[in-house]
Design a protein around this motif. Structure first.
Motif, PDB file in Angstrom:
ATOM      1  N   VAL A   1     -52.551  41.137  -1.178  1.00  0.00           N
ATOM      2  CA  VAL A   1     -52.944  40.188  -0.136  1.00  0.00           C
ATOM      3  C   VAL A   1     -53.307  40.994   1.110  1.00  0.00           C
ATOM      4  CG1 VAL A   1     -52.261  38.223   1.294  1.00  0.00           C
ATOM      5  CG2 VAL A   1     -51.430  38.399  -1.067  1.00  0.00           C
TER       6      VAL A   1
ATOM      7  N   CYS B   1     -49.328  34.526  -0.187  1.00  0.00           N
ATOM      8  CA  CYS B   1     -49.834  34.674   1.186  1.00  0.00           C
ATOM      9  C   CYS B   1     -48.683  34.620   2.187  1.00  0.00           C
ATOM     10  CB  CYS B   1     -50.858  33.582   1.508  1.00  0.00           C
ATOM     11  SG  CYS B   1     -52.398  33.780   0.594  1.00  0.00           S
TER      12      CYS B   1
ATOM     13  N   THR C   1     -60.867  33.850   7.516  1.00  0.00           N
ATOM     14  CA  THR C   1     -60.687  34.609   6.275  1.00  0.00           C
ATOM     15  C   THR C   1     -61.231  33.846   5.068  1.00  0.00           C
ATOM     16  OG1 THR C   1     -58.479  33.664   6.079  1.00  0.00           O
ATOM     17  CG2 THR C   1     -58.643  35.813   7.147  1.00  0.00           C
TER      18      THR C   1
ATOM     19  N   ALA D   1     -46.725  37.879   2.090  1.00  0.00           N
ATOM     20  CA  ALA D   1     -47.471  38.993   2.685  1.00  0.00           C
ATOM     21  C   ALA D   1     -47.497  38.861   4.211  1.00  0.00           C
ATOM     22  CB  ALA D   1     -48.893  39.024   2.127  1.00  0.00           C
ATOM     23  N   ILE D   2     -47.686  37.645   4.688  1.00  0.00           N
ATOM     24  CA  ILE D   2     -47.697  37.413   6.140  1.00  0.00           C
ATOM     25  C   ILE D   2     -46.322  37.694   6.726  1.00  0.00           C
ATOM     26  CG2 ILE D   2     -47.778  35.517   7.832  1.00  0.00           C
ATOM     27  CD1 ILE D   2     -50.280  34.477   6.410  1.00  0.00           C
TER      28      ILE D   2
ATOM     29  N   SER E   1     -54.081  35.648   6.562  1.00  0.00           N
ATOM     30  CA  SER E   1     -54.284  36.394   5.317  1.00  0.00           C
ATOM     31  C   SER E   1     -55.521  35.884   4.607  1.00  0.00           C
ATOM     32  CB  SER E   1     -53.070  36.264   4.400  1.00  0.00           C
ATOM     33  OG  SER E   1     -53.164  35.084   3.627  1.00  0.00           O
TER      34      SER E   1
ATOM     35  N   VAL F   1     -53.791  41.173   4.886  1.00  0.00           N
ATOM     36  CA  VAL F   1     -53.268  40.451   6.049  1.00  0.00           C
ATOM     37  C   VAL F   1     -53.789  41.124   7.306  1.00  0.00           C
ATOM     38  CG1 VAL F   1     -51.161  39.874   7.341  1.00  0.00           C
ATOM     39  CG2 VAL F   1     -51.171  39.723   4.844  1.00  0.00           C
TER      40      VAL F   1
END
Lengths: 390, 390
Positions: free
Chosen positions: A195, A240, A308, A243-244, A207, A197
């Motif tokens: 992912v 997501c 994104t 990852a964020i 992301s 970011v």
């Protein structure tokens, strides 16, 4: 003083002067994005006519461990960033202390470039990741005690599958890397994901959709990327979020590639974090409104982040130097590959090929991700980067 | 010998060496596309650090009428193309006769760069276009005889609305241009359209969807481009057919911008043909799989053409130098503009601004074309390219 703290919203050209440590393909694509939004770049790289240096027009010929060269770079730009992780952070910290802006922050780079410290940091931050222990030197007993299958990772300097050994059983111990490393639990992953970011200086964070990283079976070399990953919506959203959460916990600024395992039980674990634009984000150039390179620039200069959104599914393959060939590159099958609808070829301008060296990549867009994948496989069978020397 | 006639499909790097006459923004975007597919570029332009020269890394400092410089350019590249039309075709023909490849062909450039000859050619080829007569010098009687309203166009050197005067009645005759020109029937157009067409060396031809060119009322300066044009499907298809027919009849090779009138009666007429990448095709960088610059390169190097599919609607505005300001540029409102979702800013790296000089452009992508248009209007009210001198 850095330009971004001047209120009003007014910039003499160039909008920002960007320093890039490392002149490879990531830097090259960063320079192109930088020029587009009115920034100029100076690249620091020891190779004359580096991929990034060719397009920036200004290159300092030195390596990333040269304190004078790094200071010279700092003196010429508004903000320094990097396209490699193997940088002497002690020198960089000194430069940062003199008031030069370096993003992502040097302290974070120090934690991430050492894979053991990275794992320890993720653990402290409560980010789920595979169980691990430090292994200063490979030791048959401690490996056995930790238990097989395991993955040994060199603390420093690994990339593109180098510095990582998967050991199925004690019989594989003879492949151990004789360097300071960590060993971690081998995760029988259903999928490997990445992912991308982006996080800005004031904590705003976005992301891209998760990307599926496909490896050739039995090898640790990335074979193909599918964007978006073929996942249930809930799993994609969870990836997501994780990852964020990771990049937020790290207080990163810029683009980060967060590599994840989706386990066979449906659990998500962070594998590794790259504090820079990422191979798995190259598809964003064609497939997204704002690509990862422009996002990185927006983040490190304090400009607003871009959207994104992905416009069309994409498959991406790296173009690696053919085994057994080296020297000035020869591109075979280019015409045939370009005849396939939706194919975009990127060559990095490297003067010499070597076996498995990253010489370029190809992104294929298609409304149907399976068709994109098939076309990318076709391209892989068509294009070969050979060398003039055998 | 030109690389493209070598069978097999095999290219030593660089894949092709491209010579570009003119180092403006069109050349700049062409260089970026060229580098991506493994080509290198040499730019010929009299201004040091021209927009294209900055990114090509190699520039011959000379103007397009310098025979020695043009020969020097030819000696360094596989194919020559141009981003301006004001070139001495006699010199260029001599170079072509020495075996150097120049595309689009010099003979065609000669016909197109003279607007009178262009109109005569279109007439001979049976391409519908507004009625016209030659007007070597403005002459009040012959203008009256032709009848108002009319449009006077200078035969040579006009661009961006210069060299064109609309005369509603005999009272406007005092605005006449004192140069060799043509006068043509003023077309009360419902819309002005542009269709970007690419044609390859073996006659394969493709068009992008028609783009709607919006002019500020009463001015001849392009205000905004909407892609795709807001048209019934049958009209859009007819516009593409006419543009393709035109470029095919011209036997063009490369990208052509075909400007069309859609009359209030629903008739389509060709206004003008530009034998090069075109302002109305800039949106293809973000909105299409293969952009107009890569298409042009594919066409002039004999590589297969790319697809022209558009992924999302787009609105585009040019960023012109603010009236009354000049000198090193100052970009106002950049941060505010970039905060709007879907906005991509392109700055051309020109060292000096002047009133109405093209300094950059902005493309806005949005799934809804009306929203894209509104956002582009917002951007226009936010960004201003000022100069450090008043």
């Amino acid at each position: 003083m850095s330009k971004q703290h001047r209120s009003p919203d007014q910039y003499p050209y160039p909008v920002f002067r960007i320093g890039i440590i490392g002149g490879g393909q990531l830097g090259r694509m960063l320079v192109k994005a930088a020029r587009r939004i009115g920034c100029t770049c100076v690249v620091l790289d020891p190779t004359p006519e580096s991929p990034a240096g060719q397009v920036s027009g200004r290159q300092i010929l030195a390596d990333s461990h040269d304190p004078d060269a790094l200071q010279q770079l700092a003196d010429q730009v508004d903000v320094i960033t990097f396209d490699i992780e193997d940088i002497d952070v002690a020198i960089l910290s000194t430069i940062a202390q003199r008031g030069h802006r370096i993003l992502p922050p040097t302290a974070l780079l120090a934690e991430i470039q050492d894979k053991l410290r990275q794992k320890q940091l993720l653990l402290r931050l409560g980010i789920p990741s595979a169980e691990f222990v430090a292994a200063e030197q490979p030791d048959v007993d401690s490996f056995a005690r930790f238990g097989y299958p395991l993955v040994q990772k060199a603390r420093r300097g690994g990339y593109d599958g180098r510095g990582v050994v998967v050991m199925r059983s004690a019989a594989d111990f003879d492949q151990a890397l004789p360097v300071p490393s960590l060993i971690e639990r081998f995760i029988p992953a259903a999928k490997e994901l990445a992912v991308i970011v982006v996080r800005g200086q004031e904590g705003e964070v976005r992301s891209y959709d998760p990307v599926e990283m496909c490896f050739r079976s039995g090898e640790n070399i990335l074979d193909m990327l599918l964007a978006p990953a073929r996942l249930p919506a809930a799993t994609a959203a969870a990836a997501c979020r994780l990852a964020i959460e990771t990049v937020t916990a790290l207080e990163g600024v810029g683009i980060f590639g967060v590599e994840l395992f989706l386990t066979q039980d449906g659990e998500l674990l962070v594998n590794e974090v790259a504090p820079r634009t990422h191979n798995s984000g190259h598809y964003t150039i064609e497939a997204c409104i704002t690509d990862q390179f422009e996002q990185h620039l927006r983040a490190i200069t304090g400009l607003p982040l871009g959207v994104t959104d992905q416009l069309m599914p994409a498959a991406m393959i790296n173009l690696l130097g053919a085994p057994g060939e080296s020297g000035p590159p020869v591109i075979r099958g280019l015409r045939a590959a370009l005849a396939i609808p939706g194919v975009s070829v990127h060559l990095y301008g490297k003067a010499e090929t070597r076996p498995f060296r990253k010489m370029g990549h190809v992104t294929v867009l298609d409304a149907d991700i399976e068709r994109a994948r098939e076309k990318a496989e076709q391209v892989r069978s068509l294009i070969e980067i050979g060398g003039e020397q055998d």
